[in-house]
Design an enzyme around this catalytic site. Structure first.
Site, PDB file in Angstrom:
ATOM      1  N   PHE A 467      50.062  43.824  37.737  1.00  0.00           N
ATOM      2  CA  PHE A 467      51.326  44.424  37.301  1.00  0.00           C
ATOM      3  C   PHE A 467      52.467  43.410  37.214  1.00  0.00           C
ATOM      4  O   PHE A 467      53.594  43.705  37.586  1.00  0.00           O
ATOM      5  CB  PHE A 467      51.721  45.587  38.226  1.00  0.00           C
ATOM      6  CG  PHE A 467      50.574  46.446  38.666  1.00  0.00           C
ATOM      7  CD1 PHE A 467      49.790  47.115  37.734  1.00  0.00           C
ATOM      8  CD2 PHE A 467      50.263  46.585  40.002  1.00  0.00           C
ATOM      9  CE1 PHE A 467      48.715  47.907  38.139  1.00  0.00           C
ATOM     10  CE2 PHE A 467      49.198  47.377  40.424  1.00  0.00           C
ATOM     11  CZ  PHE A 467      48.422  48.035  39.487  1.00  0.00           C
ATOM     12  N   HIS A 468      52.189  42.214  36.657  1.00  0.00           N
ATOM     13  CA  HIS A 468      53.204  41.179  36.541  1.00  0.00           C
ATOM     14  C   HIS A 468      53.390  40.703  35.109  1.00  0.00           C
ATOM     15  O   HIS A 468      53.433  39.495  34.856  1.00  0.00           O
ATOM     16  CB  HIS A 468      52.829  39.974  37.421  1.00  0.00           C
ATOM     17  CG  HIS A 468      52.764  40.263  38.874  1.00  0.00           C
ATOM     18  ND1 HIS A 468      52.134  39.404  39.776  1.00  0.00           N
ATOM     19  CD2 HIS A 468      53.237  41.306  39.611  1.00  0.00           C
ATOM     20  CE1 HIS A 468      52.232  39.914  40.995  1.00  0.00           C
ATOM     21  NE2 HIS A 468      52.892  41.063  40.924  1.00  0.00           N
ATOM     22  N   PRO A 469      53.509  41.570  34.105  1.00  0.00           N
ATOM     23  CA  PRO A 469      53.687  41.071  32.739  1.00  0.00           C
ATOM     24  C   PRO A 469      55.053  40.407  32.559  1.00  0.00           C
ATOM     25  O   PRO A 469      56.082  40.924  32.993  1.00  0.00           O
ATOM     26  CB  PRO A 469      53.582  42.346  31.890  1.00  0.00           C
ATOM     27  CG  PRO A 469      54.004  43.454  32.811  1.00  0.00           C
ATOM     28  CD  PRO A 469      53.511  43.042  34.164  1.00  0.00           C
TER      29      PRO A 469
END
Length: 532
Positions: A467-469
């Site tokens: 969840f680190h775009p």
């Protein structure tokens, strides 16, 4: 809706910081627009409530990736916060700045003012650390950072096993070099999530020069004489429009900001043409350069140790968990999704740690499914500096249609090599003497995966987003970048992008704290340019 000096699109982490800092000047008027609703949803505030938030349309956009060849054709759910506070309302609450080398690399790319020494004051400005006030950390800021209110014997043993593999114990991941192991520090206060809304927006809500609109969906930007002149939007489901008379600031995140630019005709003409959108300004890098941390989730069955798998399996166990949280605000309900962190090198040739572990005393096949019916732990590991690059692009002119999100995980040879080495390192840690009392037995991917090709295929099977775009509106000095070093959109005088999408390269760790820093620095630059 009147005239505004600043219109901010997106009330996530960056938007909340910007709204607070810009409205400190009583001489300006600030409007903050959020597509989601208020954060008055109980599961946002109880730390373990992320399980009830991800995939919940009340607070999550519900994105999915396209089928990714690097994941052997799998598609992933891709949670992004759709609520005041944005992803800080549903994330893992880990406070992690990254490494000094990340920001020094940005400076080496020509981005003056973005080195570690330049950005450290902004990290300190926002921080309210529970224990430390020194040259690196600060107390009294808006963002509360605390230690976790839980520990696990199994995770303590994993730390010892890391030490036996040359990975030292450390007290602080956030001093510039995060090599080592420690329990994560988290953005919580007294056992409750401390999201962007609590930290930055609520202290500013009563200012007469700040207005916040929720359920405000922006469809596209309108232009006149080469500047942003208005927004087509809806508020509460009803069509609306807004005149932009000052500066427009996009803070909609690594998915939302490029999506809005493309819907407005700013982007790669080929992409826009295929989506049925007329090109107003050619900027081919919009939506490109997507970077994310792919976490591989090796699972090991264990014995002689308590794990969440057993605790949460019975009603008696669940009752005990609930009672502990009710009485003490501690225990499993106060847990961040990951408790123990480890930063390590998969190869001695790396100057700094190149992988990060999120270690958990639990296991499940994938998010949203029940915990396994046997005692187990997960040693999730991600490549901190992936070379693979994906994209986010619209496929139609309709704001309601999800853009195509294709991370292209493991498309770079270097990433495949790190993935295989990361699984090997995990096995070495689990084989260390400190873990032997728990008789670890590899369950996923399984001990039969041994050679390089097998391990890469296994990585594709068990890998998922952490969840680190970032980086889809990358900052740079070259004409191919989307924004310049002052976060101004190339080709426009009154549009900036201020969120995680502007990172030229991903930071070596969780990305919420760097996003706060970017917004703090961005707000300073906006105010400086206004006075100039």
């Amino acid at each position: 809706m009147g005239a505004w000096d600043y219109v901010i699109v997106g009330a996530g982490t960056a938007g909340c910081v910007l709204a607070n800092r810009l409205s400190e000047d009583p001489g300006v008027r600030v409007l903050l627009l959020e597509a989601g609703k208020s954060d008055n949803y109980i599961w946002i505030h109880i730390p373990v409530g992320y399980l009830h938030c991800m995939g919940n349309p009340r607070v999550d956009w519900g994105f999915k990736t396209a089928a990714d060849p690097g994941l052997n054709g799998r598609s992933l759910v891709y949670p992004r916060g759709k609520v005041l506070g944005g992803s800080s309302s549903i994330n893992g609450m880990i406070y992690m700045r990254g490494q000094a080398r990340d920001y020094n690399h940005w400076r080496q790319l020509g981005l003056s003012g973005w080195s570690w020494d330049d950005v450290l004051p902004y990290f300190r400005k926002s921080e309210d650390h529970y224990a430390w006030d020194n040259d690196v950390h600060a107390q009294g800021g808006n963002l509360r950072v605390e230690e976790q209110r839980i520990s696990w014997e199994l995770l303590d043993a994993f730390r010892d096993a890391c030490e036996q593999n040359g990975i030292p114990k450390t007290a602080d991941f956030n001093g510039g070099d995060n090599f080592g192991s420690a329990y994560f520090q988290v953005t919580q206060k007294s056992g409750l999530r401390w999201n962007g809304t609590k930290a930055f927006l609520r202290p500013a809500r009563n200012r007469p020069n700040l207005q916040v609109l929720t359920e405000a969906h922006v469809d596209r930007i309108q232009f006149e004489n080469g500047v942003a002149s208005g927004l087509d939007m809806s508020v509460g489901g009803e069509p609306a429009s807004l005149a932009v008379t000052g500066e427009l600031i996009l803070a909609a995140g690594a998915i939302g900001s490029p999506q809005l630019l493309e819907l407005s005709g700013i982007g790669n003409p080929d992409v826009l043409g295929k989506a049925g959108v007329e090109t107003r300004h050619a900027l081919p890098s919009v939506g490109e350069n997507l970077q994310d941390h792919l976490q591989l989730r090796p699972v090991f069955k264990v014995r002689n140790a308590l794990t969440m798998n057993e605790m949460a399996r019975s009603w008696v166990g669940k009752a005990k968990i609930g009672l502990e949280y009710l009485l003490k605000r501690s225990g499993p309900m106060a847990m961040a999704p990951s408790q123990l962190g480890v930063f390590a090198r998969t190869d001695p040739s790396f100057e700094t740690a190149n992988v990060q572990y999120h270690v958990q005393p639990l296991s499940l096949s994938k998010f949203g499914e029940p915990l396994h019916p046997f005692p187990a732990m997960t040693a999730s590991v991600c490549n901190l500096r992936p070379e693979s690059r994906g994209h986010v692009h619209i496929t139609s002119p309709d704001r309601g249609d999800q853009p195509e999100i294709l991370p292209k995980y493991l498309s770079a040879e270097a990433d495949r090599r790190v993935a295989a080495d990361a699984i090997r390192l995990t096995r070495r840690i689990m084989a260390a003497p400190a873990m032997q009392p728990y008789q670890p037995e590899e369950y996923l991917p399984g001990p039969d995966y041994t050679d390089e090709d097998d391990l890469v295929r296994a990585a594709g099977d068990i890998g998922t987003t952490i969840f680190h775009p970032v980086s889809t509106c990358r900052m740079g000095t070259d004409e191919g970048s989307v924004v310049d070093g002052r976060l101004r959109l190339r080709g426009f005088d009154n549009i900036r992008v201020v969120d995680a999408s502007v990172m030229p390269t991903i930071t070596s760790g969780n990305t919420n704290a760097p996003t706060v820093m970017i917004a703090e620095k961005g707000a300073d630059m906006i105010r400086q340019d206004r006075r100039a």
